[in-house]
Design an enzyme around this catalytic site. Structure first.
Site, PDB file in Angstrom:
ATOM      1  N   CYS A 158       0.873  -1.177   0.000  1.00 25.91           N
ATOM      2  CA  CYS A 158       0.000   0.000   0.000  1.00 25.91           C
ATOM      3  C   CYS A 158       0.903   1.218   0.000  1.00 25.91           C
ATOM      4  O   CYS A 158       1.664   1.430   0.943  1.00 25.91           O
ATOM      5  CB  CYS A 158      -0.901  -0.003   1.235  1.00 25.91           C
ATOM      6  SG  CYS A 158      -1.972   1.440   1.354  1.00 25.91           S
TER       7      CYS A 158
ATOM      8  N   GLU B 163      -3.419   1.276  -6.125  1.00 22.81           N
ATOM      9  CA  GLU B 163      -2.326   0.452  -6.639  1.00 22.81           C
ATOM     10  C   GLU B 163      -2.164   0.764  -8.124  1.00 22.81           C
ATOM     11  O   GLU B 163      -3.059   1.349  -8.748  1.00 22.81           O
ATOM     12  CB  GLU B 163      -2.589  -1.039  -6.437  1.00 22.81           C
ATOM     13  CG  GLU B 163      -2.329  -1.549  -5.032  1.00 22.81           C
ATOM     14  CD  GLU B 163      -0.875  -1.463  -4.613  1.00 22.81           C
ATOM     15  OE1 GLU B 163      -0.016  -1.061  -5.449  1.00 22.81           O
ATOM     16  OE2 GLU B 163      -0.576  -1.765  -3.455  1.00 22.81           O
TER      17      GLU B 163
END
Length: 220
Positions: free
Chosen positions: A2, A104
């Site tokens: 992340c 992402e």
């Protein structure tokens, strides 16, 4: 992994959801592009739960300055108990990091970075497993944190091989150390049906970008 997230849950709501006492220096309540080293609201347990501000980017105690080594925004669940930077925090200083969702990137055939927004299917907030560390040197003091990650589930593996450890409400007390031992058993991928994702505009590729439009789905 992340590396960017969105956090818009009001502080008052976080206080109620996590049954925590708020600090008086909490970061801005709406940030659709939270980047490494930004301040984030974190729930830690020390004589009761407290909603505190921490720097996203864990600083080991031996760093002589904040940028004295790699920027540690994530900690791998498989090695967290062994890594010198993380092992004490994994035992003694675990926290909850609330977020709406996270971003992402995949690569297009021509090499362009294509951003995706990942969010919970139940539309509630996500709660990431985190660890934290106080760092102090030459009059500077930071509380810093990192998000624990794990190999991706089948859903997330379509865009990335890792994902944050996401804790359901029933696991919060155990992760914080309020409910005995066994936190290590919580470091696993969320169920395949927990998350969904969609493409968003490449504007979010810039860490200077801001605004709710960053997580609008692409229409073409």
């Amino acid at each position: 992994m992340c590396g960017r997230m969105a956090i818009t849950l009001p502080h008052e709501a976080m206080v109620q959801v996590f049954d925590a006492v708020p600090s008086n220096d909490l970061p801005p309540q709406e940030n659709y592009n939270v980047c490494p080293t930004d301040p984030v609201a974190v729930v830690a347990s020390d004589q009761g739960r407290r909603l505190r501000t921490m720097r996203w980017g864990f600083i080991p105690h031996w760093y002589k300055k904040p940028n004295d080594g790699p920027l540690l925004i994530n900690a791998r669940s498989e090695t967290i108990a062994e890594k010198p930077a993380f092992r004490a925090a994994c035992r003694e200083r675990r926290c909850l990091i609330p977020a709406d969702g996270f971003y992402e990137w995949t690569k297009a055939p021509e090499g362009a970075r294509l951003p995706w927004y990942i969010h919970p299917n139940d539309m509630g907030p996500l709660t990431f497993a985190g660890i934290w560390q106080s760092w102090s040197k030459d009059g500077e003091t930071f509380d810093t944190c990192a998000i624990v990650t794990t190999p991706a589930n089948d859903t997330m593996s379509q865009i990335h091989h890792r994902m944050p450890v996401i804790l359901p409400t029933s696991d919060w007390s155990k992760w914080l150390g309020e409910d005995g031992k066994g936190a290590a058993t919580l470091m696993r991928a969320a169920p395949n049906d927990a998350l969904s994702f969609f493409r968003v505009d490449t504007a979010v590729n810039s860490n200077r970008a801001s605004g709710a439009q960053l997580r609008d789905p692409m229409t073409d």
